[in-house]
Design a protein around this motif. Structure first.
Motif, PDB file in Angstrom:
ATOM      1  N   LEU A   1       0.792  -1.231   0.000  1.00 49.41           N
ATOM      2  CA  LEU A   1       0.000   0.000   0.000  1.00 49.41           C
ATOM      3  C   LEU A   1       0.827   1.286   0.000  1.00 49.41           C
ATOM      4  O   LEU A   1       0.495   2.218  -0.741  1.00 49.41           O
ATOM      5  CB  LEU A   1      -0.969   0.016   1.184  1.00 49.41           C
ATOM      6  N   PRO A   2       1.880   1.399   0.804  1.00 43.61           N
ATOM      7  CA  PRO A   2       2.619   2.667   0.829  1.00 43.61           C
ATOM      8  C   PRO A   2       3.213   3.059  -0.528  1.00 43.61           C
ATOM      9  O   PRO A   2       3.409   4.236  -0.792  1.00 43.61           O
ATOM     10  CB  PRO A   2       3.737   2.419   1.848  1.00 43.61           C
ATOM     11  N   ALA A   3       3.445   2.104  -1.391  1.00 42.34           N
ATOM     12  CA  ALA A   3       4.114   2.391  -2.659  1.00 42.34           C
ATOM     13  C   ALA A   3       3.173   2.866  -3.759  1.00 42.34           C
ATOM     14  O   ALA A   3       3.639   3.295  -4.811  1.00 42.34           O
ATOM     15  CB  ALA A   3       4.858   1.147  -3.136  1.00 42.34           C
ATOM     16  N   ILE A   4       1.852   2.809  -3.537  1.00 37.23           N
ATOM     17  CA  ILE A   4       0.956   3.134  -4.648  1.00 37.23           C
ATOM     18  C   ILE A   4       0.352   4.530  -4.556  1.00 37.23           C
ATOM     19  O   ILE A   4      -0.475   4.891  -5.384  1.00 37.23           O
ATOM     20  CB  ILE A   4      -0.142   2.066  -4.838  1.00 37.23           C
ATOM     21  N   GLY A   5       0.746   5.308  -3.592  1.00 34.79           N
ATOM     22  CA  GLY A   5       0.343   6.713  -3.549  1.00 34.79           C
ATOM     23  C   GLY A   5      -1.103   6.970  -3.190  1.00 34.79           C
ATOM     24  O   GLY A   5      -1.728   7.872  -3.746  1.00 34.79           O
TER      25      GLY A   5
ATOM     26  N   VAL B   1     -10.866   0.592  -2.495  1.00 40.46           N
ATOM     27  CA  VAL B   1      -9.778   1.559  -2.307  1.00 40.46           C
ATOM     28  C   VAL B   1      -8.736   1.402  -3.413  1.00 40.46           C
ATOM     29  O   VAL B   1      -8.155   2.389  -3.890  1.00 40.46           O
ATOM     30  CB  VAL B   1      -9.132   1.385  -0.915  1.00 40.46           C
ATOM     31  N   LEU B   2      -8.508   0.164  -3.859  1.00 41.23           N
ATOM     32  CA  LEU B   2      -7.505  -0.090  -4.898  1.00 41.23           C
ATOM     33  C   LEU B   2      -8.000   0.238  -6.310  1.00 41.23           C
ATOM     34  O   LEU B   2      -7.187   0.433  -7.221  1.00 41.23           O
ATOM     35  CB  LEU B   2      -7.067  -1.559  -4.846  1.00 41.23           C
ATOM     36  N   ALA B   3      -9.312   0.293  -6.509  1.00 43.49           N
ATOM     37  CA  ALA B   3      -9.876   0.464  -7.851  1.00 43.49           C
ATOM     38  C   ALA B   3      -9.368   1.709  -8.579  1.00 43.49           C
ATOM     39  O   ALA B   3      -8.984   1.612  -9.749  1.00 43.49           O
ATOM     40  CB  ALA B   3     -11.394   0.436  -7.789  1.00 43.49           C
ATOM     41  N   PRO B   4      -9.334   2.896  -7.953  1.00 44.55           N
ATOM     42  CA  PRO B   4      -8.827   4.058  -8.691  1.00 44.55           C
ATOM     43  C   PRO B   4      -7.379   3.896  -9.146  1.00 44.55           C
ATOM     44  O   PRO B   4      -7.013   4.342 -10.238  1.00 44.55           O
ATOM     45  CB  PRO B   4      -8.969   5.205  -7.685  1.00 44.55           C
ATOM     46  N   ALA B   5      -6.571   3.254  -8.343  1.00 38.16           N
ATOM     47  CA  ALA B   5      -5.174   3.025  -8.742  1.00 38.16           C
ATOM     48  C   ALA B   5      -5.107   2.017  -9.892  1.00 38.16           C
ATOM     49  O   ALA B   5      -4.300   2.159 -10.805  1.00 38.16           O
ATOM     50  CB  ALA B   5      -4.356   2.532  -7.554  1.00 38.16           C
TER      51      ALA B   5
ATOM     52  N   SER C   1      -0.879   7.707 -10.667  1.00 41.87           N
ATOM     53  CA  SER C   1      -0.829   6.253 -10.842  1.00 41.87           C
ATOM     54  C   SER C   1       0.100   5.909 -11.995  1.00 41.87           C
ATOM     55  O   SER C   1      -0.207   6.179 -13.151  1.00 41.87           O
ATOM     56  CB  SER C   1      -2.224   5.689 -11.131  1.00 41.87           C
ATOM     57  N   ALA C   2       1.207   5.341 -11.689  1.00 40.79           N
ATOM     58  CA  ALA C   2       2.154   4.909 -12.716  1.00 40.79           C
ATOM     59  C   ALA C   2       1.697   3.572 -13.284  1.00 40.79           C
ATOM     60  O   ALA C   2       0.894   2.867 -12.672  1.00 40.79           O
ATOM     61  CB  ALA C   2       3.552   4.790 -12.115  1.00 40.79           C
TER      62      ALA C   2
ATOM     63  N   ALA D   1      -3.736  -7.221  -7.479  1.00 42.10           N
ATOM     64  CA  ALA D   1      -4.220  -7.343  -6.096  1.00 42.10           C
ATOM     65  C   ALA D   1      -5.735  -7.529  -6.072  1.00 42.10           C
ATOM     66  O   ALA D   1      -6.252  -8.393  -5.355  1.00 42.10           O
ATOM     67  CB  ALA D   1      -3.814  -6.114  -5.285  1.00 42.10           C
ATOM     68  N   ILE D   2      -6.456  -6.740  -6.872  1.00 41.93           N
ATOM     69  CA  ILE D   2      -7.924  -6.863  -6.905  1.00 41.93           C
ATOM     70  C   ILE D   2      -8.323  -8.235  -7.422  1.00 41.93           C
ATOM     71  O   ILE D   2      -9.230  -8.865  -6.866  1.00 41.93           O
ATOM     72  CB  ILE D   2      -8.536  -5.736  -7.771  1.00 41.93           C
ATOM     73  N   GLU D   3      -7.664  -8.737  -8.453  1.00 44.29           N
ATOM     74  CA  GLU D   3      -7.970 -10.075  -8.961  1.00 44.29           C
ATOM     75  C   GLU D   3      -7.758 -11.134  -7.888  1.00 44.29           C
ATOM     76  O   GLU D   3      -8.600 -12.027  -7.698  1.00 44.29           O
ATOM     77  CB  GLU D   3      -7.087 -10.401 -10.169  1.00 44.29           C
ATOM     78  N   GLN D   4      -6.642 -11.035  -7.168  1.00 46.46           N
ATOM     79  CA  GLN D   4      -6.350 -12.037  -6.137  1.00 46.46           C
ATOM     80  C   GLN D   4      -7.286 -11.907  -4.947  1.00 46.46           C
ATOM     81  O   GLN D   4      -7.637 -12.914  -4.320  1.00 46.46           O
ATOM     82  CB  GLN D   4      -4.889 -11.908  -5.695  1.00 46.46           C
ATOM     83  N   LEU D   5      -7.701 -10.695  -4.638  1.00 43.91           N
ATOM     84  CA  LEU D   5      -8.646 -10.493  -3.524  1.00 43.91           C
ATOM     85  C   LEU D   5     -10.050 -10.940  -3.911  1.00 43.91           C
ATOM     86  O   LEU D   5     -10.912 -11.097  -3.036  1.00 43.91           O
ATOM     87  CB  LEU D   5      -8.654  -9.009  -3.101  1.00 43.91           C
TER      88      LEU D   5
END
Length: 151
Positions: A75-79, A119-123, A131-132, A142-146
């Protein structure tokens, strides 16, 4: 000693020749052999107390708990904004806490996973500021695995 390192007295008897003894002094810890799962303390000025309270994850939830733990680490790395990161961490902690229960509430786990994915969807879609490409791919994965069903 082996026979090739033996000397005789001329009468057929043999006696071993040992090398001169030497002392090795190490100025720090010396580790010989395997040190897997070992822990070392060096330079401690007082007692060292360590406790471990490993959480036992309920059967069938091991994979999702591992995925959540891995996601929380990234999480800390994705801004994320501070609020989004806090929400994701709280949701992840809820999943891990429930997974460690003897009888976990699977509906609570599912709700917390939904928050985490939200929370991850916008990234993942690139809508989050800054978002790089690597961040988008990581968040999508991450979303696929979750989203993998758990038993």
């Amino acid at each position: 000693m082996t026979a090739d390192r033996s000397e005789g007295a001329g009468d057929g008897s043999r006696s071993a020749v040992f090398p001169a003894a030497h002392t090795v002094i190490y100025e720090g810890p010396a580790i010989g052999g395997d040190s897997v799962r070992s822990q070392f303390v060096w330079g401690s000025k007082g007692p060292v107390v360590q406790t471990q309270n490993p959480e036992r994850i309920s059967l069938g939830l091991e994979a999702i708990a591992g995925t959540v733990a891995h996601t929380l680490e990234g999480l800390p790395a994705i801004g994320l904004t501070e609020e989004d990161r806090r929400n994701a961490e709280e949701a992840g902690a809820e999943v891990l806490g429930e997974a460690a229960q003897n009888e976990p509430d699977r509906s609570r786990i599912q709700r917390a996973l939904s928050v985490l994915k939200g929370v991850l969807a916008p990234a993942a879609t690139g809508l989050a500021a800054g978002s790089a490409e690597g961040t988008q791919e990581w968040a999508r994965t991450a979303i696929e695995q979750l989203s993998v069903p758990f038993s």
